[in-house]
Write a protein that holds these residues in place. Structure first.
Motif, PDB file in Angstrom:
ATOM      1  N   ASP A  11       0.835  -1.208   0.000  1.00 12.80           N
ATOM      2  CA  ASP A  11       0.000   0.000   0.000  1.00 12.80           C
ATOM      3  C   ASP A  11       0.867   1.255   0.000  1.00 12.80           C
ATOM      4  OD1 ASP A  11      -2.190  -1.665   0.147  1.00 12.80           O
ATOM      5  OD2 ASP A  11      -2.836  -0.990   2.137  1.00 12.80           O
ATOM      6  N   ALA A  12       1.898   1.267   0.847  1.00 11.07           N
ATOM      7  CA  ALA A  12       2.777   2.439   0.950  1.00 11.07           C
ATOM      8  C   ALA A  12       3.489   2.706  -0.369  1.00 11.07           C
ATOM      9  CB  ALA A  12       3.793   2.230   2.076  1.00 11.07           C
ATOM     10  N   VAL A  13       3.978   1.661  -1.015  1.00 14.78           N
ATOM     11  CA  VAL A  13       4.694   1.833  -2.281  1.00 14.78           C
ATOM     12  C   VAL A  13       3.740   2.311  -3.372  1.00 14.78           C
ATOM     13  CG1 VAL A  13       5.965   0.595  -4.085  1.00 14.78           C
ATOM     14  CG2 VAL A  13       6.549   0.234  -1.694  1.00 14.78           C
ATOM     15  N   VAL A  14       2.553   1.743  -3.436  1.00 13.91           N
ATOM     16  CA  VAL A  14       1.578   2.167  -4.441  1.00 13.91           C
ATOM     17  C   VAL A  14       1.196   3.629  -4.219  1.00 13.91           C
ATOM     18  CG1 VAL A  14      -0.808   1.859  -5.246  1.00 13.91           C
ATOM     19  CG2 VAL A  14       0.676  -0.131  -4.954  1.00 13.91           C
ATOM     20  N   LEU A  15       0.871   3.993  -2.978  1.00  9.04           N
ATOM     21  CA  LEU A  15       0.521   5.384  -2.693  1.00  9.04           C
ATOM     22  C   LEU A  15       1.663   6.325  -3.049  1.00  9.04           C
ATOM     23  CD1 LEU A  15      -1.395   5.059   0.700  1.00  9.04           C
ATOM     24  CD2 LEU A  15      -2.331   5.852  -1.482  1.00  9.04           C
ATOM     25  N   SER A  16       2.880   5.922  -2.747  1.00  6.93           N
ATOM     26  CA  SER A  16       4.040   6.756  -3.049  1.00  6.93           C
ATOM     27  C   SER A  16       4.226   6.928  -4.553  1.00  6.93           C
ATOM     28  CB  SER A  16       5.296   6.167  -2.410  1.00  6.93           C
ATOM     29  OG  SER A  16       6.370   7.043  -2.548  1.00  6.93           O
ATOM     30  N   CYS A  17       4.039   5.859  -5.311  1.00 14.09           N
ATOM     31  CA  CYS A  17       4.148   5.951  -6.773  1.00 14.09           C
ATOM     32  C   CYS A  17       3.098   6.891  -7.338  1.00 14.09           C
ATOM     33  CB  CYS A  17       4.004   4.571  -7.409  1.00 14.09           C
ATOM     34  SG  CYS A  17       5.455   3.516  -7.210  1.00 14.09           S
ATOM     35  N   VAL A  18       1.884   6.798  -6.841  1.00 18.03           N
ATOM     36  CA  VAL A  18       0.820   7.666  -7.339  1.00 18.03           C
ATOM     37  C   VAL A  18       1.077   9.108  -6.909  1.00 18.03           C
ATOM     38  CG1 VAL A  18      -1.652   8.148  -7.314  1.00 18.03           C
ATOM     39  CG2 VAL A  18      -0.854   5.774  -7.371  1.00 18.03           C
ATOM     40  N   ALA A  19       1.539   9.295  -5.677  1.00 16.18           N
ATOM     41  CA  ALA A  19       1.777  10.645  -5.155  1.00 16.18           C
ATOM     42  C   ALA A  19       2.955  11.338  -5.829  1.00 16.18           C
ATOM     43  CB  ALA A  19       2.008  10.595  -3.649  1.00 16.18           C
ATOM     44  N   SER A  20       3.830  10.580  -6.449  1.00 14.41           N
ATOM     45  CA  SER A  20       5.021  11.176  -7.061  1.00 14.41           C
ATOM     46  C   SER A  20       4.695  11.991  -8.309  1.00 14.41           C
ATOM     47  CB  SER A  20       6.059  10.098  -7.386  1.00 14.41           C
ATOM     48  OG  SER A  20       5.597   9.264  -8.438  1.00 14.41           O
ATOM     49  N   THR A  21       3.497  11.826  -8.838  1.00 12.38           N
ATOM     50  CA  THR A  21       3.029  12.630  -9.966  1.00 12.38           C
ATOM     51  C   THR A  21       1.651  13.176  -9.614  1.00 12.38           C
ATOM     52  OG1 THR A  21       1.946  10.758 -11.045  1.00 12.38           O
ATOM     53  CG2 THR A  21       4.235  11.172 -11.645  1.00 12.38           C
ATOM     54  N   GLU A  22       1.211  14.176 -10.359  1.00 14.73           N
ATOM     55  CA  GLU A  22      -0.110  14.738 -10.072  1.00 14.73           C
ATOM     56  C   GLU A  22      -1.199  13.696 -10.283  1.00 14.73           C
ATOM     57  OE1 GLU A  22      -2.890  18.268 -11.775  1.00 14.73           O
ATOM     58  OE2 GLU A  22      -0.780  18.749 -11.369  1.00 14.73           O
ATOM     59  N   GLU A  23      -1.048  12.903 -11.328  1.00 11.46           N
ATOM     60  CA  GLU A  23      -1.958  11.802 -11.611  1.00 11.46           C
ATOM     61  C   GLU A  23      -1.232  10.816 -12.502  1.00 11.46           C
ATOM     62  OE1 GLU A  23      -4.258  13.856 -15.341  1.00 11.46           O
ATOM     63  OE2 GLU A  23      -5.097  14.052 -13.359  1.00 11.46           O
ATOM     64  N   ASP A  54     -11.406   2.627  -0.147  1.00 17.34           N
ATOM     65  CA  ASP A  54     -11.174   3.136   1.205  1.00 17.34           C
ATOM     66  C   ASP A  54     -10.970   4.654   1.251  1.00 17.34           C
ATOM     67  OD1 ASP A  54     -11.414   0.534   2.088  1.00 17.34           O
ATOM     68  OD2 ASP A  54      -9.260   0.215   2.350  1.00 17.34           O
ATOM     69  N   GLY A  55     -11.003   5.304   0.092  1.00 15.10           N
ATOM     70  CA  GLY A  55     -10.926   6.760   0.041  1.00 15.10           C
ATOM     71  C   GLY A  55      -9.522   7.337  -0.007  1.00 15.10           C
ATOM     72  N   TYR A  56      -8.521   6.499  -0.319  1.00 14.47           N
ATOM     73  CA  TYR A  56      -7.136   6.971  -0.379  1.00 14.47           C
ATOM     74  C   TYR A  56      -6.706   7.355  -1.792  1.00 14.47           C
ATOM     75  CZ  TYR A  56      -7.113   4.946   4.265  1.00 14.47           C
ATOM     76  OH  TYR A  56      -7.417   4.649   5.572  1.00 14.47           O
ATOM     77  N   LEU A  57      -7.448   6.851  -2.778  1.00 15.39           N
ATOM     78  CA  LEU A  57      -7.205   7.202  -4.176  1.00 15.39           C
ATOM     79  C   LEU A  57      -8.529   7.615  -4.800  1.00 15.39           C
ATOM     80  CD1 LEU A  57      -4.997   4.210  -5.435  1.00 15.39           C
ATOM     81  CD2 LEU A  57      -4.218   6.518  -4.859  1.00 15.39           C
ATOM     82  N   GLY A  78      -5.365   9.932   1.611  1.00 14.97           N
ATOM     83  CA  GLY A  78      -4.280   9.087   1.114  1.00 14.97           C
ATOM     84  C   GLY A  78      -2.915   9.664   1.461  1.00 14.97           C
ATOM     85  N   MET A  79      -2.784  10.982   1.391  1.00 15.13           N
ATOM     86  CA  MET A  79      -1.512  11.634   1.757  1.00 15.13           C
ATOM     87  C   MET A  79      -1.244  11.500   3.255  1.00 15.13           C
ATOM     88  SD  MET A  79       0.128  12.496  -0.863  1.00 15.13           S
ATOM     89  CE  MET A  79       1.458  13.264   0.045  1.00 15.13           C
ATOM     90  N   ILE A  80      -2.293  11.586   4.063  1.00  9.73           N
ATOM     91  CA  ILE A  80      -2.132  11.393   5.510  1.00  9.73           C
ATOM     92  C   ILE A  80      -1.637   9.978   5.787  1.00  9.73           C
ATOM     93  CG2 ILE A  80      -3.403  11.191   7.695  1.00  9.73           C
ATOM     94  CD1 ILE A  80      -5.191  13.534   6.626  1.00  9.73           C
TER      95      ILE A  80
END
Length: 108
Positions: A11-23, A54-57, A78-80
């Motif tokens: 989950d952390a890696v996926v969120l980080s990959c998505v967060a590294s770009t605007e979309e 779950d509302g993170y993406l 998701g950022m939190i």
């Protein structure tokens, strides 16, 4: 030998990959994640769906070269969660490094 990948780490890696770009879109996310850990696409897409549920993406679909492409963006929740994962990772890595590498705060 490969280390077991926990769902929290994935989950952390996926969120980080998505967060590294605007979309970004699903296939790009899977390629980014697979660049650092050995997981299949069939493992990653359920993670994306769960994080969305779950509302993170958040997602939206758009046409790209005649095909539908689903884009993902990290929500404020998701950022939190990602910040929590990052802080936990720092502590976890430090403790593992002490044992595996004999490191203690940068001093050997």
């Amino acid at each position: 030998m490969a280390f077991t990948i926990s769902s929290a780490l994935l989950d952390a890696v996926v969120l980080s990959c998505v967060a590294s770009t605007e979309e970004t879109y699903g296939y790009k996310i899977t390629q980014d994640v697979r660049g650092v850990m050995d997981v299949s696409e069939s493992t990653l897409y359920p993670v994306l769906r769960r994080l969305q549920k779950d509302g993170y993406l958040e997602t939206y679909d758009a046409e790209f070269q005649g095909r539908n492409r689903r884009y993902y963006k990290v929500t404020s929740n998701g950022m939190i969660l990602l910040d929590q994962y990052r802080n936990e990772w720092i502590d976890y890595k430090k403790n593992i490094d002490k044992i595996l590498l004999g490191e203690d705060g940068g001093n050997k």
